[in-house]
Design a protein around this motif. Structure first.
Motif, PDB file in Angstrom:
ATOM      1  N   GLY A  13       0.385  -1.095  -0.201  1.00 52.80           N
ATOM      2  CA  GLY A  13       0.251  -0.220  -0.142  1.00 52.80           C
ATOM      3  C   GLY A  13       0.831   1.515  -0.296  1.00 52.80           C
ATOM      4  N   SER A  43      -3.767   4.870   1.446  1.00 58.27           N
ATOM      5  CA  SER A  43      -3.722   3.668   0.689  1.00 58.27           C
ATOM      6  C   SER A  43      -2.760   2.519   1.180  1.00 58.27           C
ATOM      7  CB  SER A  43      -2.252   4.326  -0.026  1.00 58.27           C
ATOM      8  OG  SER A  43      -0.909   4.946  -0.407  1.00 58.27           O
ATOM      9  N   LEU A 103      -3.364   3.253  -8.229  1.00 58.53           N
ATOM     10  CA  LEU A 103      -3.336   2.528  -6.383  1.00 58.53           C
ATOM     11  C   LEU A 103      -3.979   1.106  -6.704  1.00 58.53           C
ATOM     12  CD1 LEU A 103      -4.592   4.369  -3.115  1.00 58.53           C
ATOM     13  CD2 LEU A 103      -4.935   2.365  -3.861  1.00 58.53           C
ATOM     14  N   GLY A 150       1.027   3.623  -2.445  1.00 55.76           N
ATOM     15  CA  GLY A 150       0.593   5.675  -1.946  1.00 55.76           C
ATOM     16  C   GLY A 150       1.423   5.863  -3.246  1.00 55.76           C
TER      17      GLY A 150
END
Length: 242
Positions: A13, A73, A217, A17
């Motif tokens: 994540g 994220s 994303l 991000g």
């Protein structure tokens, strides 16, 4: 094992991000600047006093944007890993890579595309401040409807698959989902507060860049987390066949 997947999901994540921030900085922020310039010109025409900035635009478009995107994220990566751990072994004979890609694709459409088809993103300077509460409420209601419809469709598809096979189950599930969200969306109010004098080009580019940020994303999560999870779940020992 779930805890280790969670950590890896958050790390993926973080990567997602950073990539999304780069995309937002290059494609999204110029449209925000143009929208703010439009708002300032309209305020000047009406003789409105200029409101003081609590946070400078430079900070908003750099450190503030980076912080917001990364926190979002990383949290999303952790949730994605937990959903992956729960779904593993429950969706047919799909390996970690396929499951990760499938979950990311489904989440992108259910959580992002469908709600934004009804209530697309607008630049921060566009819209009536008095209706922001209503706009926020109906957007999240549409998001909730999309999630509930997906759950209903998945459960129905699983039952049909057991009786009529995978193709019939998948087609029926997708059709049921589309019918539910289409009917509910038609009942929800339509909100269009974009001024007629606002640039259609800026509005289009802002909305496509907003969708692009989410696409970057979710694509990163879906394609990167799968191999990472596969290495954790099926470790390869260098001397296993020595």
């Amino acid at each position: 094992m779930t805890g280790r997947l969670l950590v890896r999901g958050m790390l993926v994540g973080l990567l997602a991000g950073l990539l999304a921030f780069g995309f937002a900085k290059i494609f999204g922020e110029p449209q925000v600047d143009r929208a703010i310039a439009f708002e300032e010109s309209m305020a000047h025409m009406h003789g409105d006093a200029e409101e003081p900035e609590l946070v400078s635009r430079e900070v908003q478009s750099t450190f503030g944007l980076l912080t917001g995107v990364v926190v979002y994220s990383v949290s999303l990566g952790g949730i994605f890993a937990l959903v992956f751990a729960y779904s593993l072994g429950r969706i047919g004979k799909v390996g970690p890579r396929g499951l990760s890609a499938l979950l990311a694709l489904a989440a992108f459409f259910v959580l992002i595309v469908v709600p934004e088809l009804k209530y697309p993103a607008n630049p921060p300077s566009v819209g009536n401040p008095d209706t922001i509460g209503l706009r926020t409420k109906v957007f999240f209601m549409m998001l909730l409807v999309s999630v509930v419809a997906a759950v209903i469709a998945i459960n129905a598809a699983r039952k049909i698959i057991a009786n009529a096979g995978p193709w019939a189950g998948v087609i029926s599930g997708v059709a049921l989902y589309i019918v539910i969200v289409a009917v509910v969306a038609s009942l929800f109010p339509t909100i269009n507060e974009v001024p007629e004098t606002f640039s259609a080009d800026v509005l289009w580019k802002f909305r496509t860049s907003s969708l692009g940020i989410q696409l970057v994303l979710w694509t990163t999560l879906g394609l990167v987390f799968g191999p990472v999870a596969e290495r954790l779940l099926q470790p390869r020992h260098a001397f296993a066949h020595a």
